[in-house]
Design an enzyme around this catalytic site. Structure first.
Site, short mmCIF file in Angstrom:
data_model
loop_
_atom_site.label_atom_id
_atom_site.label_comp_id
_atom_site.label_asym_id
_atom_site.label_seq_id
_atom_site.Cartn_x
_atom_site.Cartn_y
_atom_site.Cartn_z
N THR A 1 4.58 0.64 -5.20
CA THR A 1 4.89 -0.29 -5.17
C THR A 1 4.20 -0.86 -5.20
O THR A 1 4.88 -1.71 -5.55
CB THR A 1 6.63 0.02 -4.51
OG1 THR A 1 7.34 0.98 -4.26
CG2 THR A 1 6.73 -0.93 -3.75
N ASN B 1 -0.02 2.11 -2.09
CA ASN B 1 0.53 1.40 -1.22
C ASN B 1 -0.25 1.86 0.57
O ASN B 1 -0.53 0.88 1.21
CB ASN B 1 2.52 2.23 -0.50
CG ASN B 1 2.77 1.84 -1.54
OD1 ASN B 1 3.27 1.45 -2.47
ND2 ASN B 1 4.05 2.78 -1.82
N LYS C 1 10.98 -5.48 0.76
CA LYS C 1 9.78 -5.14 0.85
C LYS C 1 8.71 -6.18 1.19
O LYS C 1 8.09 -6.48 0.05
CB LYS C 1 9.06 -3.82 -0.11
CG LYS C 1 10.64 -2.47 -0.02
CD LYS C 1 9.35 -1.46 -0.44
CE LYS C 1 10.39 -0.38 -1.18
NZ LYS C 1 10.03 0.47 -2.08
N ASP C 2 7.64 -5.65 2.30
CA ASP C 2 6.81 -7.41 2.70
C ASP C 2 5.39 -6.37 1.07
O ASP C 2 5.13 -8.04 0.26
CB ASP C 2 5.87 -6.89 4.15
CG ASP C 2 5.18 -5.33 4.31
OD1 ASP C 2 5.16 -4.80 3.19
OD2 ASP C 2 5.44 -5.03 5.03
N ARG C 3 5.75 -5.74 0.80
CA ARG C 3 4.41 -5.28 -0.62
C ARG C 3 4.91 -5.95 -1.79
O ARG C 3 3.74 -5.96 -2.54
CB ARG C 3 4.14 -4.31 -0.50
CG ARG C 3 5.24 -3.30 -1.09
CD ARG C 3 4.43 -1.76 -0.32
NE ARG C 3 5.09 -0.19 -0.70
CZ ARG C 3 6.05 0.27 0.31
NH1 ARG C 3 6.00 -0.36 1.49
NH2 ARG C 3 6.98 0.90 0.06
ZN LIG Z 1 8.52 1.08 -5.89
#
Ligand SMILES: [Zn+2]
Length: 545
Positions: free
Chosen positions: A71, A92, A153-155
């Site tokens: 991600t 990640n 999600k933050d990322r």
């Molecule tokens: Zn993902």
């Protein structure tokens, strides 16, 4: 004669250049393989995904070029058109070479969330991202464009927001889409007004049920499978409760967290996205400059992790997300006019089928346990070179070697790396192994796989031994953490949608081959801005008007 012909062609092209869009709606669905973009076509609503499939341009054979389909990596690539060896988000998480401690891709302890607690390693800034995005270049070009990223999600959000934009991300503590003091000192008025009545609580007490009659799911694997993950109190069959395991009779962390693992997460984000569009007046910039709204829809990834992309749950989630898109496109049409909007769709990675499901279809499939792998490789090396922890840690898909210990013991670094690699090449589920020395010296085989690994590997950040699993083999931190995952160089993980809609700029149709990095490069081209500084994509001229 040739000169005259060329000049004539250029004049025609110049006349045909449309003014840039007022709004770029840049969308990613987290964990959405290309197959799922087209698989349920007959059940799609009018004006959702079909707007892209029927009236836009899309590439059936679009792939990520890097091997590490995670991600954080994908989102750092999507709007930068840079590969991980340049953008620096190699996973990640990774291990810092100096401190030997875990680094989360978007963490930055100097920055805190506004108005609520900041957990350890929480994503708060783009500090670890080494390149610019299309949004950054748009802001650089005119100083007026508004660029906002929103994701579960933050990322995801921080990767899309780049260096100069604003990132909103979902908090499982309060159920709100929040930001950090890197992006602003205080929330805008529209944000405070939006959350005044706690709209995030509105689904409490509901369950996730199928949106269509039973027979509509004939092409998908039924629910209640032994291989599904029972997580966040959701259970493995319909109806799925979203109260977080029934720990509380009112909305709290369990509910806020569980919601995101179901289609309700997309509905919550849709409400927030609409509030942001109105609050920031996106697409109606008084200066006339284009605005950019980047969205990453998180819940699809979570559903695929628990139930697999082959599942009835994933099928229903996709059909429901399509309705969310139809709703959003209509909302934007009413405010900005869809003719003024460039819509793009992609994903940060695809997804594997659940290994046990693959085994049931007589495919070679299984799960690798990284901790057991480290123990086994250290046991083998200890016999050869004396007792020691030669490999210290695992972070997908890297093993970290204790080079200081090798130096102390006067062991040859290249020889030990090769001993580790030789052992692991015979390990169950392992397809290929590459070493730091191989990568640094360019001693990689002339294969597509080696190229994918090279693009994914950053000399200063990545680990020392890179492991590529066999197809249909699960390789993630905990072998049974999820039913299914992603992260491999195989086509089910790399083949994601690349679709664009915008009648003024895009020639509709189904196209063939592209790389995901071509998407942002093409958007920058349409906007007439500099390519992001690490960009390696090509302009997809065949789909441009
Ligand atoms: Zn993902």
């Amino acid at each position: 004669m040739a000169l005259i012909a060329a000049a004539g062609k250029a004049a025609t092209a110049a006349e045909a250049v449309a003014p840039p869009p007022k709004l770029v709606l840049f969308m990613a669905i987290d964990g959405f393989p290309q197959e799922q973009f087209v698989k349920y076509y007959d059940q799609l609503a009018d004006g959702g995904l079909k707007l892209l499939l029927d009236k836009g341009a899309w590439y059936g054979n679009n792939h990520y070029s890097h091997a590490t389909t995670y991600t954080g990596v994908g989102h750092a690539t999507l709007l930068s058109c840079a590969h991980p060896y340049k953008h620096g988000v190699i996973g990640n998480d990774w291990i810092d070479k100096q401190t030997k401690k875990r680094v989360y891709s978007t963490e930055d302890p100097r920055h805190k969330y506004l108005d609520e607690e900041t957990p350890d390693h929480a994503g708060t800034s783009p500090f670890n991202i080494k390149v610019t995005t299309v949004g950054d270049e748009l802001i650089y070009a005119n100083g007026k464009s508004k660029v906002i990223a929103i994701a579960g999600k933050d990322r995801s959000s921080i990767g899309l927001a780049g260096q100069f934009s604003v990132a909103y991300l979902h908090s499982t503590t309060t159920g709100r889409f929040i930001t950090s003091d890197y992006y602003m000192a205080a929330y805008p008025e529209w944000w405070t007004a939006f959350y005044a009545n706690k709209p995030q609580d509105k689904f409490f007490g509901q369950t996730w049920t199928l949106s269509m009659p039973d027979e509509a799911y004939a092409r998908s694997v039924p629910d209640n499978q032994p291989w599904s993950t029972n997580y966040k109190g959701l259970g493995v069959k319909f109806p799925h409760p979203i109260d977080g395991g029934g720990a509380s009779d009112k909305p709290g962390k369990g509910y806020y967290d569980a919601t995101m693992w179901t289609p309700f997460g997309d509905l919550l984000m849709l409400d927030f996205v609409k509030a942001a569009i109105d609050g920031e007046n996106l697409g109606r910039n008084p200066s006339g400059a284009p605005d950019l709204l980047a969205l990453s829809w998180t819940s699809h990834d979570y559903v695929n992790h628990l139930f697999g992309p082959e599942s009835r749950q994933s099928h229903d989630q996709t059909v429901r997300l399509d309705r969310v898109f139809a709703d959003l496109f209509k909302f934007i049409d009413e405010r900005v006019g869809l003719d003024n909007v460039l819509i793009t769709l992609s994903a940060d990675h695809g997804f594997m089928n659940i290994p046990e499901y693959s085994s049931s279809r007589r495919l070679d499939a299984g799960r690798i346990d990284p901790e057991a792998m480290i123990n086994d490789v250290n046991a083998a090396l200890s016999k050869q070179y004396g007792d020691g922890k030669y490999v210290t840690t695992w972070w997908n898909p890297n093993l970290y070697v204790d080079y200081a210990m090798l130096a102390e013991r006067k062991l040859d670094k290249v020889e030990v790396e090769e001993a580790i690699a030789s052992f692991l090449r015979e390990y169950p589920g392992v397809e290929a192994v590459f070493t730091r020395t191989q990568l640094e010296r360019g001693q990689m085989p002339a294969t597509r796989l080696a190229k994918q690994v090279t693009l994914a590997w950053h000399q200063k950040i990545s680990g020392d031994i890179v492991i590529m699993n066999k197809p249909n083999w699960y390789l993630f931190a905990k072998p049974k953490g999820y039913a299914s995952t992603h992260g491999s160089p195989w086509a089910y993980d790399t083949n994601v949608p690349l679709a664009m809609y915008g009648p003024a700029w895009i020639a509709p149709g189904k196209y063939g081959d592209s790389e995901t990095v071509d998407l942002a490069r093409t958007v920058a081209h349409i906007l007439n801005v500099r390519p992001p500084n690490g960009c390696e994509g090509s302009v997809l001229t065949e789909m441009l008007r």
